[in-house]
Design a protein around this motif. Structure first.
Motif, PDB file in Angstrom:
ATOM      1  N   ARG A   1      39.994  46.054  31.671  1.00  8.96           N
ATOM      2  CA  ARG A   1      40.776  44.389  32.092  1.00  8.96           C
ATOM      3  C   ARG A   1      41.935  44.791  32.570  1.00  8.96           C
TER       4      ARG A   1
ATOM      5  N   LEU B   1      42.311  40.798  39.700  1.00 11.74           N
ATOM      6  CA  LEU B   1      41.728  40.257  40.508  1.00 11.74           C
ATOM      7  C   LEU B   1      41.606  38.594  39.548  1.00 11.74           C
ATOM      8  N   ARG B   2      42.034  38.060  38.820  1.00 10.64           N
ATOM      9  CA  ARG B   2      42.072  36.888  38.248  1.00 10.64           C
ATOM     10  C   ARG B   2      43.590  36.393  38.332  1.00 10.64           C
ATOM     11  N   LEU B   3      44.906  37.729  38.366  1.00  8.84           N
ATOM     12  CA  LEU B   3      46.312  37.117  39.581  1.00  8.84           C
ATOM     13  C   LEU B   3      45.588  37.091  41.362  1.00  8.84           C
ATOM     14  N   ASP B   4      44.873  37.547  41.725  1.00  6.77           N
ATOM     15  CA  ASP B   4      44.532  37.780  43.386  1.00  6.77           C
ATOM     16  C   ASP B   4      42.664  38.291  43.243  1.00  6.77           C
ATOM     17  N   PRO B   5      42.249  37.280  43.378  1.00  9.19           N
ATOM     18  CA  PRO B   5      40.964  37.192  43.614  1.00  9.19           C
ATOM     19  C   PRO B   5      40.824  38.196  45.179  1.00  9.19           C
TER      20      PRO B   5
ATOM     21  N   GLN C   1      40.210  43.131  36.162  1.00  9.32           N
ATOM     22  CA  GLN C   1      39.904  42.182  35.925  1.00  9.32           C
ATOM     23  C   GLN C   1      41.227  41.063  35.964  1.00  9.32           C
ATOM     24  N   LEU C   2      42.702  41.623  35.346  1.00  7.99           N
ATOM     25  CA  LEU C   2      43.424  41.142  35.210  1.00  7.99           C
ATOM     26  C   LEU C   2      44.158  40.750  37.012  1.00  7.99           C
TER      27      LEU C   2
ATOM     28  N   ARG D   1      38.942  45.183  42.977  1.00 12.28           N
ATOM     29  CA  ARG D   1      37.593  45.305  42.775  1.00 12.28           C
ATOM     30  C   ARG D   1      36.845  46.160  42.884  1.00 12.28           C
TER      31      ARG D   1
END
Length: 70
Positions: A5, A11-15, A8-9, A21
């Motif tokens: 979780r 990566l949502r903020l900074d892919p 994933q959070l 990753r």
């Protein structure tokens, strides 16, 4: 599941965050989601990235894909 979780959070903020990753791949691996982990590590390995070698090592440590055994 918490590690998954959080990765994933992040990566949502900074892919583009390679460390997140990589951690996503580790979390997937530890959860037994080897195919998904392989995809994450393969994507990292394909980049010119400081996490490239670590991703390569993780790929080597994953069990062989079922389709590769046939």
């Amino acid at each position: 599941e918490e590690a998954l979780r959080l990765a994933q959070l992040a990566l949502r903020l900074d892919p583009a965050l390679s460390e997140a990753r990589f951690n996503l791949g580790l979390a997937l691996k530890l959860m037994g989601r080897v195919g998904e982990a392989r995809q994450v590590f393969s994507e990292l390995e394909a980049r010119s990235d400081p996490w490239r070698e670590a991703a390569r090592e993780q790929l080597r440590s994953l069990p062989e894909a079922p389709e590769a055994r046939q």
